[in-house]
Design a protein around this motif. Structure first.
Motif, PDB file in Angstrom:
ATOM      1  N   SER A 295      -9.616  -2.846   2.330  1.00 43.11           N
ATOM      2  CA  SER A 295     -10.600  -2.679   3.394  1.00 43.11           C
ATOM      3  C   SER A 295     -10.862  -1.191   3.581  1.00 43.11           C
ATOM      4  CB  SER A 295     -10.075  -3.279   4.704  1.00 43.11           C
ATOM      5  OG  SER A 295      -9.070  -2.439   5.256  1.00 43.11           O
ATOM      6  N   ALA A 296     -11.876  -0.848   4.329  1.00 36.18           N
ATOM      7  CA  ALA A 296     -12.211   0.563   4.551  1.00 36.18           C
ATOM      8  C   ALA A 296     -11.054   1.306   5.223  1.00 36.18           C
ATOM      9  CB  ALA A 296     -13.468   0.668   5.406  1.00 36.18           C
ATOM     10  N   GLU A 297     -10.413   0.642   6.190  1.00 34.69           N
ATOM     11  CA  GLU A 297      -9.293   1.277   6.885  1.00 34.69           C
ATOM     12  C   GLU A 297      -8.099   1.477   5.962  1.00 34.69           C
ATOM     13  OE1 GLU A 297     -11.455  -1.485   9.796  1.00 34.69           O
ATOM     14  OE2 GLU A 297     -10.732  -1.550   7.738  1.00 34.69           O
ATOM     15  N   GLU A 298      -7.867   0.507   5.075  1.00 33.01           N
ATOM     16  CA  GLU A 298      -6.742   0.592   4.145  1.00 33.01           C
ATOM     17  C   GLU A 298      -6.941   1.715   3.127  1.00 33.01           C
ATOM     18  OE1 GLU A 298      -5.239  -4.087   4.160  1.00 33.01           O
ATOM     19  OE2 GLU A 298      -6.675  -3.387   2.660  1.00 33.01           O
ATOM     20  N   ARG A 299      -8.179   1.928   2.706  1.00 32.51           N
ATOM     21  CA  ARG A 299      -8.445   3.029   1.773  1.00 32.51           C
ATOM     22  C   ARG A 299      -8.097   4.366   2.414  1.00 32.51           C
ATOM     23  NH1 ARG A 299     -14.521   1.226  -0.131  1.00 32.51           N
ATOM     24  NH2 ARG A 299     -13.962  -0.857  -0.897  1.00 32.51           N
TER      25      ARG A 299
ATOM     26  N   ILE B  67       0.827  -1.209   0.000  1.00 32.89           N
ATOM     27  CA  ILE B  67       0.000   0.000   0.000  1.00 32.89           C
ATOM     28  C   ILE B  67       0.858   1.253   0.000  1.00 32.89           C
ATOM     29  CG2 ILE B  67      -1.569   1.378   1.438  1.00 32.89           C
ATOM     30  CD1 ILE B  67      -2.904  -1.307   2.236  1.00 32.89           C
ATOM     31  N   VAL B  68       1.896   1.285   0.827  1.00 31.96           N
ATOM     32  CA  VAL B  68       2.753   2.461   0.891  1.00 31.96           C
ATOM     33  C   VAL B  68       3.470   2.688  -0.433  1.00 31.96           C
ATOM     34  CG1 VAL B  68       4.826   3.439   1.978  1.00 31.96           C
ATOM     35  CG2 VAL B  68       3.057   2.388   3.391  1.00 31.96           C
ATOM     36  N   LYS B  69       3.975   1.615  -1.038  1.00 29.69           N
ATOM     37  CA  LYS B  69       4.674   1.756  -2.317  1.00 29.69           C
ATOM     38  C   LYS B  69       3.727   2.263  -3.403  1.00 29.69           C
ATOM     39  CE  LYS B  69       7.656  -0.726  -5.549  1.00 29.69           C
ATOM     40  NZ  LYS B  69       8.369  -2.001  -5.829  1.00 29.69           N
ATOM     41  N   LEU B  70       2.531   1.690  -3.462  1.00 30.70           N
ATOM     42  CA  LEU B  70       1.565   2.099  -4.474  1.00 30.70           C
ATOM     43  C   LEU B  70       1.057   3.523  -4.226  1.00 30.70           C
ATOM     44  CD1 LEU B  70      -0.498  -1.215  -4.675  1.00 30.70           C
ATOM     45  CD2 LEU B  70       0.920  -0.259  -6.500  1.00 30.70           C
ATOM     46  N   ALA B  71       0.808   3.848  -2.955  1.00 27.42           N
ATOM     47  CA  ALA B  71       0.288   5.171  -2.620  1.00 27.42           C
ATOM     48  C   ALA B  71       1.298   6.267  -2.911  1.00 27.42           C
ATOM     49  CB  ALA B  71      -0.119   5.218  -1.146  1.00 27.42           C
ATOM     50  N   ALA B  72       2.581   5.962  -2.778  1.00 30.23           N
ATOM     51  CA  ALA B  72       3.619   6.952  -3.069  1.00 30.23           C
ATOM     52  C   ALA B  72       3.725   7.217  -4.565  1.00 30.23           C
ATOM     53  CB  ALA B  72       4.965   6.471  -2.528  1.00 30.23           C
ATOM     54  N   ALA B  73       3.261   6.263  -5.357  1.00 28.42           N
ATOM     55  CA  ALA B  73       3.401   6.383  -6.807  1.00 28.42           C
ATOM     56  C   ALA B  73       2.195   7.021  -7.482  1.00 28.42           C
ATOM     57  CB  ALA B  73       3.660   5.010  -7.420  1.00 28.42           C
ATOM     58  N   SER B  74       1.002   6.776  -6.961  1.00 25.94           N
ATOM     59  CA  SER B  74      -0.188   7.279  -7.655  1.00 25.94           C
ATOM     60  C   SER B  74      -1.383   7.336  -6.711  1.00 25.94           C
ATOM     61  CB  SER B  74      -0.520   6.378  -8.848  1.00 25.94           C
ATOM     62  OG  SER B  74      -0.821   5.066  -8.396  1.00 25.94           O
ATOM     63  N   PRO B  75      -2.395   8.148  -7.056  1.00 30.76           N
ATOM     64  CA  PRO B  75      -3.610   8.198  -6.235  1.00 30.76           C
ATOM     65  C   PRO B  75      -4.388   6.891  -6.335  1.00 30.76           C
ATOM     66  CG  PRO B  75      -3.875   9.497  -8.231  1.00 30.76           C
ATOM     67  CD  PRO B  75      -2.434   9.101  -8.179  1.00 30.76           C
ATOM     68  N   LEU B  76      -5.313   6.718  -5.436  1.00 32.46           N
ATOM     69  CA  LEU B  76      -6.091   5.482  -5.377  1.00 32.46           C
ATOM     70  C   LEU B  76      -7.047   5.392  -6.561  1.00 32.46           C
ATOM     71  CD1 LEU B  76      -6.811   2.942  -3.750  1.00 32.46           C
ATOM     72  CD2 LEU B  76      -8.474   4.332  -2.481  1.00 32.46           C
TER      73      LEU B  76
ATOM     74  N   LEU C 171      -5.988   4.868   4.880  1.00 32.00           N
ATOM     75  CA  LEU C 171      -4.532   4.928   5.011  1.00 32.00           C
ATOM     76  C   LEU C 171      -3.881   5.263   3.676  1.00 32.00           C
ATOM     77  CD1 LEU C 171      -1.922   4.470   6.652  1.00 32.00           C
ATOM     78  CD2 LEU C 171      -2.066   2.050   6.016  1.00 32.00           C
ATOM     79  N   TYR C 172      -4.362   4.665   2.606  1.00 36.26           N
ATOM     80  CA  TYR C 172      -3.803   4.897   1.266  1.00 36.26           C
ATOM     81  C   TYR C 172      -3.852   6.388   0.933  1.00 36.26           C
ATOM     82  CZ  TYR C 172      -2.802   3.969  -3.679  1.00 36.26           C
ATOM     83  OH  TYR C 172      -2.226   3.933  -4.926  1.00 36.26           O
ATOM     84  N   ASP C 173      -5.002   7.013   1.172  1.00 30.86           N
ATOM     85  CA  ASP C 173      -5.142   8.435   0.857  1.00 30.86           C
ATOM     86  C   ASP C 173      -4.189   9.284   1.694  1.00 30.86           C
ATOM     87  OD1 ASP C 173      -7.075   8.076  -1.087  1.00 30.86           O
ATOM     88  OD2 ASP C 173      -8.748   8.263   0.319  1.00 30.86           O
ATOM     89  N   ILE C 174      -4.018   8.925   2.962  1.00 31.55           N
ATOM     90  CA  ILE C 174      -3.111   9.685   3.832  1.00 31.55           C
ATOM     91  C   ILE C 174      -1.673   9.577   3.332  1.00 31.55           C
ATOM     92  CG2 ILE C 174      -2.027   9.690   6.118  1.00 31.55           C
ATOM     93  CD1 ILE C 174      -4.719   9.194   7.320  1.00 31.55           C
ATOM     94  N   VAL C 175      -1.246   8.358   3.005  1.00 27.49           N
ATOM     95  CA  VAL C 175       0.129   8.159   2.529  1.00 27.49           C
ATOM     96  C   VAL C 175       0.341   8.882   1.204  1.00 27.49           C
ATOM     97  CG1 VAL C 175       1.814   6.460   1.730  1.00 27.49           C
ATOM     98  CG2 VAL C 175       0.397   5.960   3.729  1.00 27.49           C
TER      99      VAL C 175
ATOM    100  N   LEU D 257      -8.237  -0.423  -7.615  1.00 30.89           N
ATOM    101  CA  LEU D 257      -7.484  -0.774  -6.415  1.00 30.89           C
ATOM    102  C   LEU D 257      -8.336  -0.587  -5.166  1.00 30.89           C
ATOM    103  CD1 LEU D 257      -4.895  -1.684  -5.097  1.00 30.89           C
ATOM    104  CD2 LEU D 257      -4.050   0.668  -5.190  1.00 30.89           C
ATOM    105  N   ALA D 258      -9.180   0.420  -5.155  1.00 32.37           N
ATOM    106  CA  ALA D 258     -10.046   0.665  -3.995  1.00 32.37           C
ATOM    107  C   ALA D 258     -10.916  -0.551  -3.693  1.00 32.37           C
ATOM    108  CB  ALA D 258     -10.916   1.893  -4.241  1.00 32.37           C
TER     109      ALA D 258
END
Length: 211
Positions: A185-189, A167-176, A191-195, A180-181
């Motif tokens: 899980s709801a919590e991971e989504r 998640i961190v690697k993907l989130a650093a590269a592009s928006p959700l 977190l993805y936006d925050i990262v 992928l969404a």
């Protein structure tokens, strides 16, 4: 929010990272440490929303003895050995007094399948989770005996760590993306936006624009 860039070895407990090089004889990983404190209330809100829906689901129960009582607006009148379906929260109330046994054996297989799917997933891909996956896992863990819970927690911790790395690697590269969404899980989504927002802001601050 504070961002620090550093390098760690692969034995470190912090593994939210990117493929790196060799450093001081160890295979290391470039690490962006985000010390931003995620508001705990946000995760509580997410959990509460899905927990409510989870508790309202119907679950099968077996009555241990005769039961005649009223729970909320429900009238229960059953004999020992009867099988019925009631909302999960009602089943939990009755189970606390040993009036019923909850027939929820499918949860064990549900958790095992999720762990196995992630284990065999490609290094750059995430297996698909239900939005309320962690709500279900936590409820399942709560009902296990201590030794069973400890053994399963080892696998779950590895599972969470593996997903966090991706998640961190993907989130650093592009928006959700919508595709992928659907896998998170709801919590991971959340977190993805925050990262993504944090790393995007970091890049904008360290790389100057020359217009």
């Amino acid at each position: 929010m504070e961002l620090r860039v550093g390098v760690i070895d692969t034995n470190s407990k912090l593994k939210y990272s990117y493929p790196g090089k060799r450093y001081n004889g160890f295979k290391c990983l470039y690490l962006i440490v985000v010390t931003y404190t995620i508001p705990f209330s946000m995760f509580e809100n997410i959990h509460s929303t899905y927990d409510l829906a989870y508790l309202m689901e119907e679950v099968r129960i077996t009555y241990n003895r005769d039961v005649k009582l009223s729970v909320a607006n429900m009238q229960l009148d059953s004999r020992g050995g009867d099988i019925a379906s009631v909302p999960r929260w009602v089943a939990k109330v009755l189970s606390q007094d040993n009036l019923v046994e909850i027939q929820d054996n499918e949860t064990s297989s549900y958790v095992s399948r999720a762990l196995n799917r992630e284990r065999i997933a490609k290094p750059h891909d995430l297996s698909t989770l239900d939005p309320d996956f962690y709500v279900r896992v936590n409820d399942y863990l709560k009902g296990l005996k201590e030794r069973e819970r400890e053994n399963l927690m080892i696998s779950i911790n590895s599972f969470v760590t593996a997903r966090l790395e991706k998640i961190v690697k993907l989130a650093a590269a592009s928006p959700l993306s919508p595709e992928l969404a659907e896998k998170l899980s709801a919590e991971e989504r959340y977190l993805y936006d925050i990262v993504h927002n944090s790393t995007d802001s970091f890049k904008g601050k360290v790389i100057k624009r020359f217009d």
